[in-house]
Design an enzyme around this catalytic site. Structure first.
Site, mmCIF file in Angstrom:
data_model
loop_
_atom_site.group_PDB
_atom_site.id
_atom_site.type_symbol
_atom_site.label_atom_id
_atom_site.label_comp_id
_atom_site.label_asym_id
_atom_site.label_seq_id
_atom_site.Cartn_x
_atom_site.Cartn_y
_atom_site.Cartn_z
ATOM 1 C CG ASP A 1 -0.621 0.729 -3.925
ATOM 2 O OD1 ASP A 1 -0.506 1.427 -2.897
ATOM 3 O OD2 ASP A 1 -1.718 0.510 -4.483
ATOM 4 C CB ILE A 2 -3.611 -3.062 -5.668
ATOM 5 C CG1 ILE A 2 -4.318 -4.153 -6.457
ATOM 6 C CG2 ILE A 2 -4.428 -1.775 -5.615
ATOM 7 C CD1 ILE A 2 -5.495 -4.770 -5.760
ATOM 8 C CE1 TYR B 1 -9.856 1.908 8.270
ATOM 9 C CE2 TYR B 1 -10.505 3.419 10.014
ATOM 10 C CZ TYR B 1 -9.536 2.901 9.182
ATOM 11 O OH TYR B 1 -8.253 3.387 9.254
ATOM 12 N N GLY C 1 0.847 -1.209 0.000
ATOM 13 C CA GLY C 1 0.000 0.000 0.000
ATOM 14 C C GLY C 1 0.872 1.244 0.000
HETATM 15 P P1 NAD Z 1 -4.753 5.176 1.545
HETATM 16 O O1 NAD Z 1 -6.142 4.796 1.148
HETATM 17 O O2 NAD Z 1 -4.254 6.540 1.231
HETATM 18 O O3 NAD Z 1 -3.718 4.134 0.895
HETATM 19 C C1 NAD Z 1 -3.961 2.766 0.856
HETATM 20 C C2 NAD Z 1 -3.166 2.179 -0.289
HETATM 21 O O4 NAD Z 1 -3.434 0.790 -0.342
HETATM 22 C C3 NAD Z 1 -3.568 2.764 -1.672
HETATM 23 O O5 NAD Z 1 -2.431 3.204 -2.365
HETATM 24 C C4 NAD Z 1 -4.233 1.593 -2.385
HETATM 25 O O6 NAD Z 1 -3.993 1.563 -3.773
HETATM 26 C C5 NAD Z 1 -3.568 0.407 -1.693
HETATM 27 N N1 NAD Z 1 -4.372 -0.811 -1.773
HETATM 28 C C6 NAD Z 1 -5.702 -0.943 -1.741
HETATM 29 N N2 NAD Z 1 -6.051 -2.229 -1.892
HETATM 30 C C7 NAD Z 1 -4.910 -2.932 -2.011
HETATM 31 C C8 NAD Z 1 -4.593 -4.297 -2.193
HETATM 32 N N3 NAD Z 1 -5.557 -5.234 -2.269
HETATM 33 N N4 NAD Z 1 -3.310 -4.648 -2.277
HETATM 34 C C9 NAD Z 1 -2.317 -3.732 -2.221
HETATM 35 N N5 NAD Z 1 -2.540 -2.418 -2.064
HETATM 36 C C10 NAD Z 1 -3.821 -2.028 -1.951
HETATM 37 O O7 NAD Z 1 -4.618 4.857 3.106
HETATM 38 P P2 NAD Z 1 -3.666 5.576 4.168
HETATM 39 O O8 NAD Z 1 -4.375 6.784 4.651
HETATM 40 O O9 NAD Z 1 -2.292 5.697 3.655
HETATM 41 O O10 NAD Z 1 -3.729 4.523 5.361
HETATM 42 C C11 NAD Z 1 -2.730 3.560 5.580
HETATM 43 C C12 NAD Z 1 -3.098 2.744 6.791
HETATM 44 O O11 NAD Z 1 -3.242 3.605 7.930
HETATM 45 C C13 NAD Z 1 -4.434 1.997 6.678
HETATM 46 O O12 NAD Z 1 -4.350 0.774 7.360
HETATM 47 C C14 NAD Z 1 -5.398 2.888 7.398
HETATM 48 O O13 NAD Z 1 -6.490 2.171 7.915
HETATM 49 C C15 NAD Z 1 -4.523 3.437 8.514
HETATM 50 N N6 NAD Z 1 -5.001 4.725 9.050
HETATM 51 C C16 NAD Z 1 -4.968 5.848 8.283
HETATM 52 C C17 NAD Z 1 -5.422 7.056 8.809
HETATM 53 C C18 NAD Z 1 -5.378 8.345 8.013
HETATM 54 O O14 NAD Z 1 -5.822 9.395 8.513
HETATM 55 N N7 NAD Z 1 -4.855 8.338 6.792
HETATM 56 C C19 NAD Z 1 -5.918 7.102 10.120
HETATM 57 C C20 NAD Z 1 -5.982 5.921 10.851
HETATM 58 C C21 NAD Z 1 -5.485 4.733 10.330
#
Ligand code: NAD
Length: 316
Positions: A35-36, A143, A9
């Site tokens: 990433d996907i 979630y 990711g």
């Molecule tokens: P994001 O949605 O910006 O990025 C997620 C990435 O995962 C994307 O690039 C997407 O293409 C990739 N992805 C989706 N499905 C996939 C798959 N099957 N295989 C491989 N890659 C895949 O998310 P983020 O904000 O960077 O969050 C990262 C982590 O942090 C997550 O676990 C999220 O739950 C957690 N989180 C984020 C926040 C926030 O404010 N951003 C807050 C709390 C927790």
């Protein structure tokens, strides 16, 4: 030889900045971004990159074997707002991907895992102010359910199989490089873009919705500090409460107006209001502060100044 690290990711909001930081710290040759899809050119073109579906166990195991990976940062997930639209897809992605890496660590293929949880593990029955590390947790969002279940499994794999998995309950993360990916705290990034592009922002939460937030620099340093800490100092193997500041949309608007006096904001809450109302307003992260010396650097004033400075050239 330095240990090889895989980020799953890596094109996302947090994964991308983690990738840049880890490449800087350990060398491009030791960091495998994946990433996907190729949805972040800077990540894809600045080092080793693999297309990888986190739900595909075989592909994941092959990638780990190919690059001799010992540490995995699993950043792929479906975020809070999108998960409400696709509950079963969210469940599948958020839980299967975690099981895959936990099982690879259980069998000794990888040694260390970072997996992020979220303040979404808390629910309407949780104390809202200064939410403790250990408290009532009855998440009411898809979630939040996936993250709470994930935490239970992380702790279980640590206790039962000695899997070295570490986790943080991130609050809303604010950053300027990559746009957020469908969360409830996305307004706190969008507002800076709109302030510069339109001078106006229509917020999907009410003026007084207070939520825990953090600047990206702090989130990245917390993540890396936790991963570099001596295992013996860590007392939490579900997920650590982590906090920096809490504010409302109105607070951000006022801070932006100090730099852009013409900026104005209106409020039209949508379904995300219900999600936000179920979450804590502030978090007690004293366990993280005492176990591995966590401390944050950025308050709202510093975040606003940096966001506007970094984004301004894009909207000239
Ligand atoms: P994001 O949605 O910006 O990025 C997620 C990435 O995962 C994307 O690039 C997407 O293409 C990739 N992805 C989706 N499905 C996939 C798959 N099957 N295989 C491989 N890659 C895949 O998310 P983020 O904000 O960077 O969050 C990262 C982590 O942090 C997550 O676990 C999220 O739950 C957690 N989180 C984020 C926040 C926030 O404010 N951003 C807050 C709390 C927790």
């Amino acid at each position: 030889m330095k240990p090889k690290i895989l980020i799953i990711g890596a094109c996302g909001q947090i994964g991308s900045e983690l990738t840049f930081k880890l490449r800087q710290m350990y060398g491009d040759e030791n960091i495998i971004a994946s990433d996907i899809s190729y949805n972040n050119a800077e990540v894809v073109n600045s080092g080793i990159f693999e297309i990888l579906d986190a739900q595909d166990f075989k592909a994941l195991a092959l990638c780990i074997e190919k690059h001799k990976v010992k540490t995995v940062y699993l950043m792929a997930a479906m975020l809070s707002a999108t998960s409400e639209k696709f509950p079963l897809k969210a469940w599948d992605l958020n839980t299967q991907s975690l099981f895959h890496v936990l099982n690879l660590a259980k069998s000794g293929v990888i040694k260390h895992i970072f997996w992020p949880s979220s303040i979404a593990v808390f629910g309407p029955t949780t104390p809202k102010e200064n939410t403790p590390q250990h408290t009532v947790m009855e998440p009411s969002t898809v979630y939040g359910i996936t993250k709470q279940v994930g935490e239970r499994w992380c702790e279980y794999y640590f206790n039962r199989y000695k899997v070295d998995v570490r986790s943080l309950r991130y609050p809303g993360i604010i950053s300027w490089k990559t746009l957020p990916g469908g969360g409830t705290t996305d307004y706190a990034v969008d507002i800076y873009h709109k302030a510069l592009s339109d001078g106006h922002y229509e917020c999907f939460l009410t003026a007084n919705t207070k939520l825990p937030m953090m600047y990206m620099e702090d989130a990245i340093s917390a993540t890396i500090n936790l991963m570099e800490s001596d295992s013996k100092t860590l007392h939490i193997r579900s997920s650590y409460n982590l906090a920096a500041i809490s504010f409302t949309p109105q607070d951000v608007a006022k801070e932006i107006q100090k730099h852009l006096p013409e900026f104005n904001i209106s409020y039209i809450p949508d379904f995300r209001q219900g999600i936000a109302d179920s979450w804590p307003k502030s978090i007690d992260d004293s366990q993280a502060r005492s176990d591995w010396n966590w401390s944050h650097q950025y308050n709202l004033e510093a975040i606003t100044k940096d966001m506007l400075t970094q984004l301004a050239p894009r909207y000239k």
